[in-house]
Design a protein around this motif. Structure first.
Motif: not given
Length: 328
Positions: A248-260, A230-232, A34-38, A265-270
């Motif tokens: 959730i929005r806080g995680w999306e905002r404060l870990w934006a470098d990792d999520l993008n 791969d996942v936070l 499984v590719d979590t990013e997908g 940084r390698k791209k990750k998801t939550l």
């Protein structure tokens, strides 16, 4: 802030079904490859529970629900189940810093979770009971400890040697600090806390950021020991859906470098791997408040391009059918 870890924190809470993001026709039929990013923007959905342990009947009920994954704060399912999905959809966890982690991480599972709530003081609720969080112990709570970074490196490399394509899920954050700071706050005092009953911090506001700064200096194969992730993952307990969505929005905002995948940084998801409505005590949900709580949160996560999975905190194996299939 309510936070658990393997034992109930909401006394009497019996809600153990959650809203799945995918229709049954889209079932992945096991987690291998499984590719979590997908799954970002769709979501893999599961349950966090130890009430399936040694319970084959409960596992059959879980498997009929065709959920995507389950986990129990342990490295293996604690039974020999008759249903193959018990193994196919199980996600193991390395609970805390321990000399046996290198051996325990040798798994063919498609994913491996890191430490359980290392940012939280969670002693047993009663004498002889289970610890609720690995942050009850200084070796795991002290986020910048070189020995902790070495433990992480050792078991991650052990897992990758066994399963090179396996995905690494970060340590799970209780993230108890008010203000939606997503584990990016102060951490110097965390590294000095002995975490004893007489002297301890209740939580570490910046555990994950501190841990990142430590393990990023180590090699984990083709990358560093932070970007091997791969996942936070994090947890959320609240009275309203709005509070959880704000987190959730806080995680999306404060870990934006990792999520993008920015700034090296390698791209990750939550993944939100434990969530529940604080104060809910009736699995029948007569007033519909828990159903609405779940619906609003899952709708937000489905629409987020950064969230790829979540699991409802489940205390009881008897009520998987508490909510109608139309909410799946």
């Amino acid at each position: 802030m309510f936070s658990c870890g393997g034992s109930p924190c909401l006394v009497g809470m019996k809600l153990s079904f959650f809203i799945a993001a995918l229709p049954a026709s889209a079932s992945i039929g096991g987690l291998r490859g499984v590719d979590t990013e997908g799954y970002a923007g769709r979501g893999m959905c599961g349950i966090a529970t130890n009430m399936l342990d040694f319970n084959d009947a409960g596992m059959r009920t879980y498997c009929r629900m065709k959920l995507d994954f389950w986990w129990n704060w342990a490295t293996v399912p604690t039974n020999i189940y008759s249903e193959s999905c018990a193994w196919e959809t199980f996600v193991p966890m390395i609970w805390g810093s321990d000399p046996t982690n290198e051996k325990m991480a040798k798994s063919g599972a498609a994913m491996l979770m890191g430490y359980n709530e290392p940012d939280l003081w969670g002693p047993p609720l009663m004498p002889g009971g289970d610890y609720l969080a690995s942050g009850s112990f200084a070796p795991t709570f002290q986020c910048g400890n070189p020995a902790l970074a070495k433990d992480w490196q050792t078991f991650v490399m052990s897992y990758k040697a066994t399963n090179p394509t396996g995905q690494i899920i970060s340590p799970s954050m209780a993230d108890a600090e008010p203000g939606d700071i997503a584990s990016t706050g102060e951490s110097a005092s965390c590294n000095a806390s002995p975490q004893t009953p007489q002297q301890h911090m209740p939580w570490c506001p910046g555990w994950l950021k501190c841990f990142r700064d430590s393990v990023i200096q180590l090699d984990c194969g083709e990358t560093n020991c932070w970007d091997v992730i791969d996942v936070l993952q994090f947890h959320a307990y609240a009275y309203t859906a709005e509070e959880v969505i704000s987190k959730i929005r806080g995680w999306e905002r404060l870990w934006a470098d990792d999520l993008n995948g920015r700034n090296g940084r390698k791209k990750k998801t939550l993944w939100m791997t434990e969530f529940a409505r604080a104060g809910a005590v009736d699995s029948q949900d007569a007033d519909g408040k828990t159903r609405a709580f779940m619906k609003d949160i899952v709708e937000y996560m489905r629409e987020s391009p950064f969230v790829s999975g979540w699991s409802w905190f489940s205390q009881d194996h008897k009520t998987f059918m508490s909510f109608p299939p139309r909410l799946c």
